[in-house]
Design a protein around this motif. Structure first.
Motif, PDB file in Angstrom:
ATOM      1  N   PRO A 101      26.478  15.285 -14.363  1.00 44.48           N
ATOM      2  CA  PRO A 101      25.637  14.854 -13.235  1.00 44.48           C
ATOM      3  C   PRO A 101      24.871  13.577 -13.610  1.00 44.48           C
ATOM      4  O   PRO A 101      24.837  13.186 -14.772  1.00 44.48           O
ATOM      5  N   TRP A 102      24.256  12.919 -12.633  1.00 45.38           N
ATOM      6  CA  TRP A 102      23.309  11.835 -12.911  1.00 45.38           C
ATOM      7  C   TRP A 102      22.195  12.433 -13.784  1.00 45.38           C
ATOM      8  O   TRP A 102      21.712  13.527 -13.492  1.00 45.38           O
ATOM      9  N   PHE A 107      15.521  12.119 -10.995  1.00 44.39           N
ATOM     10  CA  PHE A 107      16.530  12.920 -10.280  1.00 44.39           C
ATOM     11  C   PHE A 107      16.578  14.322 -10.892  1.00 44.39           C
ATOM     12  O   PHE A 107      17.469  14.632 -11.704  1.00 44.39           O
ATOM     13  N   PRO A 108      15.654  15.214 -10.526  1.00 45.64           N
ATOM     14  CA  PRO A 108      15.663  16.554 -11.127  1.00 45.64           C
ATOM     15  C   PRO A 108      16.978  17.282 -10.827  1.00 45.64           C
ATOM     16  O   PRO A 108      17.560  17.111  -9.758  1.00 45.64           O
ATOM     17  N   HIS A 109      17.406  18.053 -11.776  1.00 45.94           N
ATOM     18  CA  HIS A 109      18.677  18.755 -11.644  1.00 45.94           C
ATOM     19  C   HIS A 109      18.550  19.905 -10.663  1.00 45.94           C
ATOM     20  O   HIS A 109      17.536  20.590 -10.615  1.00 45.94           O
ATOM     21  N   ILE A 110      19.596  20.116  -9.845  1.00 43.88           N
ATOM     22  CA  ILE A 110      19.609  21.257  -8.924  1.00 43.88           C
ATOM     23  C   ILE A 110      20.620  22.293  -9.412  1.00 43.88           C
ATOM     24  O   ILE A 110      20.267  23.421  -9.739  1.00 43.88           O
ATOM     25  N   VAL A 114      24.938  18.542  -9.162  1.00 43.83           N
ATOM     26  CA  VAL A 114      24.095  18.132  -8.039  1.00 43.83           C
ATOM     27  C   VAL A 114      22.682  17.868  -8.532  1.00 43.83           C
ATOM     28  O   VAL A 114      22.107  18.698  -9.234  1.00 43.83           O
ATOM     29  N   VAL A 115      22.149  16.699  -8.178  1.00 42.56           N
ATOM     30  CA  VAL A 115      20.761  16.393  -8.512  1.00 42.56           C
ATOM     31  C   VAL A 115      19.988  16.070  -7.248  1.00 42.56           C
ATOM     32  O   VAL A 115      20.564  15.781  -6.202  1.00 42.56           O
ATOM     33  N   ASP A 116      18.663  16.133  -7.371  1.00 41.42           N
ATOM     34  CA  ASP A 116      17.756  15.899  -6.248  1.00 41.42           C
ATOM     35  C   ASP A 116      17.389  14.424  -6.221  1.00 41.42           C
ATOM     36  O   ASP A 116      16.670  13.945  -7.091  1.00 41.42           O
ATOM     37  N   ARG A 117      17.876  13.695  -5.210  1.00 39.40           N
ATOM     38  CA  ARG A 117      17.622  12.245  -5.148  1.00 39.40           C
ATOM     39  C   ARG A 117      16.550  11.886  -4.120  1.00 39.40           C
ATOM     40  O   ARG A 117      16.508  10.769  -3.634  1.00 39.40           O
TER      41      ARG A 117
END
Lengths: 253, 236
Positions: A101-102, A107-110, A114-117
């Motif tokens: 992931p990024w 960009f907290p990890h989800i 998938v990360v939170d942008r």
């Protein structure tokens, strides 16, 4: 072709996360990268394994939803494309593909890939807008704009907000995204009334979440829309000018 | 973190407000970097007098103390310049340190695999190159300004001091290596500063790279020529 995927699996923010290997046999070269992931997920589902979570939407390179670190390159090895535009003809039988992931504090990890942008949304809310009078749409070309300026603003407006710049930056900085969102408004006459407050608000909000630009140029190389570092220079200059600008004279170019 | 956050509010004295932002720190780093580049250039050009004659460079050293002639008391202008350099160096190091810490915090989890496409050796070693250069500057001051370097040192005799210091092979090599690292540092810095200040124009963007090449080459070649000349017996 038969491939092996090395995929980052992480069930949620509390989980430490780990790489897991999945064989991906029988992949056709005309598939897109995301179609390949769909097939792997279908097989995982049938095998009773939780499918790999990844973000995707338009699958034609314009929405900015997809975004994977593929073999250490944001959006994979192709220049000027999003992950969805990458096709499997790039790969050969027997290849192992590492997918992450990024990774950035902003960009907290989800889950999985998938990360939170949403930090990007906060930055745009802070200043990435213009004030317009409500009512019916104005006639086209009512405000004369030099062709070069219009085209340059359009180059910045090509930003799809995917976050590859942050993912690519060794400093986890979002300067290219912010510069693009700042410039596509501030280069045009309609963007002038809020220009100086925009520069301050967007940079100050950006610095809540992201690192600082040290001009490596990785963001530009990773950008699926080939957005230029030149916009970062414009953002930096305008932030500095915003600190000095006599706002009572802001109506003069 | 995804709840709406207000922009950082900055209500201090304008300079501290500006300096608190990362973009402001990069501006300060660029401007102080430019001051230090100017100093490096002047320092190198001044030392070229070593090739004229021992008297020429010793007289040059003395004239630095007499800067301003009869207009200012002796050494005052020199001290103002020295203080300016110390202040510029302080802000250059302080902004570099705080920004590096910020950048480390901004990527807490590292990638398992990462292929860089644009970042180069110079851009990625700015902080450690800078640390080594700072350590070298301390040694250099001790060696040739304060005379603590171990070589025979006579105040006011730069030519003799330089020859005595560079005659020692390890010291000469250290000078050469430190200056090569300085060249790498300058190669990224002298280009990067234009971006940080926001000087960007398609008419001369190409020229910014050449400026960085030129500045690093001129300063490094000039500086490493001194220990090489002493070691080769051309000067001495």
């Amino acid at each position: 072709m038969d491939l092996t995927l090395r995929v980052w699996r992480q069930s949620g923010p509390g989980d430490k996360g780990r790489f897991e290997e999945y064989p991906a046999p029988g992949i056709a070269s005309h598939m897109s990268f995301l179609e390949m992931l769909d097939i792997v997920n279908e097989r995982l589902t049938l095998a009773g394994v939780e499918p790999i979570a990844f973000d995707h939407d338009c699958r034609e390179g314009i929405c900015g939803t997809c975004g994977l670190m593929i073999d250490g390159r944001p959006h994979g090895p192709w220049e000027g494309t999003a992950t969805c535009q990458l096709h499997m003809r790039e790969y050969h039988d027997g290849d192992t593909i590492t997918i992450e992931p990024w990774r950035a504090k902003g960009f907290p990890h989800i889950k999985d890939l998938v990360v939170d942008r949403r930090a990007f949304d906060r930055i745009v809310e802070a200043g990435g807008y213009i004030t317009v009078s409500a009512g019916s749409a104005p006639d086209a070309n009512l405000i004369p704009i030099p062709k070069e300026a219009a085209e340059y603003a359009m180059d910045a407006a090509a930003c799809i907000g995917c976050g590859a710049c942050v993912a690519a930056c060794p400093n986890g900085a979002a300067q290219l995204f912010v510069a693009a969102k700042y410039s596509h408004l501030s280069l045009l006459p309609q963007g002038q009334p809020e220009r100086w407050s925009r520069a301050e608000a967007m940079v100050d909000t950006m610095e809540h979440y992201f690192g600082s630009c040290s001009n490596h140029g990785e963001c530009e190389a990773a950008c699926p829309k080939n957005i230029s570092l030149d916009f970062i220079a414009l953002l930096n200059r305008d932030y500095i000018r915003a600190k000095w600008k006599n706002r009572r004279l802001a109506g003069q170019s | 973190m995804t709840t709406t956050r207000q922009p950082i509010t900055r209500r201090r004295f304008w300079f501290f407000e500006f300096y608190r932002s990362a973009v402001g720190k990069k501006w300060v780093m660029a401007v102080t970097g430019l001051i230090l580049i100017g100093y490096l250039l002047a320092h190198m050009v001044g030392n070229l007098k070593m090739y004229l004659s021992p008297e020429a460079i010793n007289a040059y050293g003395e004239s630095l103390r007499d800067l301003g002639g009869h207009l200012v008391p002796r050494t005052h202008l020199l001290w103002i310049m020295r203080i300016g350099l110390v202040v510029a160096t302080y802000f250059h190091l302080h902004s570099a340190t705080t920004l590096t810490l910020l950048n480390r915090r901004s990527r807490p989890d590292k990638y398992d695999e990462r292929h860089y496409a644009a970042a180069n050796y110079a851009s990625r070693t700015m902080i450690w190159g800078g640390v080594i250069i700072a350590a070298f500057v301390v040694f250099h001051l001790a060696d040739l300004t304060w005379g603590w370097g171990g070589a025979e040192f006579v105040r006011g005799m730069p030519y003799e001091n330089m020859v005595a210091s560079f005659s020692r092979l390890p010291v000469a090599l250290f000078y050469i290596i430190a200056n090569l690292l300085l060249g790498v540092h300058l190669y990224h810095g002298a280009w990067s500063l234009f971006q940080s200040i926001g000087i960007n124009n398609p008419r001369f963007n190409e020229w910014r790279r050449w400026f960085a090449y030129g500045i690093s080459a001129v300063i490094v070649i000039g500086n490493i020529s001194f220990p090489i000349a002493v070691q080769a017996g051309i000067v001495g």
